[in-house]
Design a protein around this motif. Structure first.
Motif: not given
Length: 129
Positions: A80-107
């Motif tokens: 679960i943790q590895v999968g969620l990490f990968a999904i959020e990181l890919l979403a950021y790099f694909n501009n689905v999640i646009t704020k780095l501040s929105g993923i750094i705490p989660n990652l």
């Protein structure tokens, strides 16, 4: 840190994040730079419910003795943790999640939890060998 304390902390994190996603999906999405549409709100709430349930399960299992079931539970949480990490990181790099501040705490949380789940899973593996 003992396994029971780690699982208690992990359960509280999952429960709180899940509850927040259910009650405040718009705020959660906006904090990541994601436009809150009806569909994304539904998916955020569904994901929140799953996290809330994982938090409850983790809390209930935290005092269990070492067993094959606990080993599988810990391994599932690593995934679960590895999968969620990968999904959020890919979403950021694909501009689905646009704020780095929105993923750094989660990652960061996903990495720390994955390490913790791996540590306790690996401890059980070493005892069985």
């Amino acid at each position: 840190m003992k396994r029971q304390l780690f699982l208690t902390i992990a359960s509280i994190i999952a429960f709180c994040v899940g509850l927040f996603a259910i009650v405040f999906p718009n705020i959660l999405l906006e904090s990541k730079g994601v436009e809150p549409f009806n569909g994304s709100i539904v998916w955020t709430r569904e994901t929140g419910l799953l996290l809330l349930c994982i938090g409850i399960i983790t809390f209930l299992i935290r005092k269990h003795e070492t067993s094959a079931t606990l080993k599988v539970f810990l391994f599932g949480n690593i995934l679960i943790q590895v999968g969620l990490f990968a999904i959020e990181l890919l979403a950021y790099f694909n501009n689905v999640i646009t704020k780095l501040s929105g993923i750094i705490p989660n990652l960061t949380i996903h990495i720390l939890l994955a390490i913790g789940f791996f540590y306790f899973w690996n401890t059980i593996n070493k005892k069985n060998n």
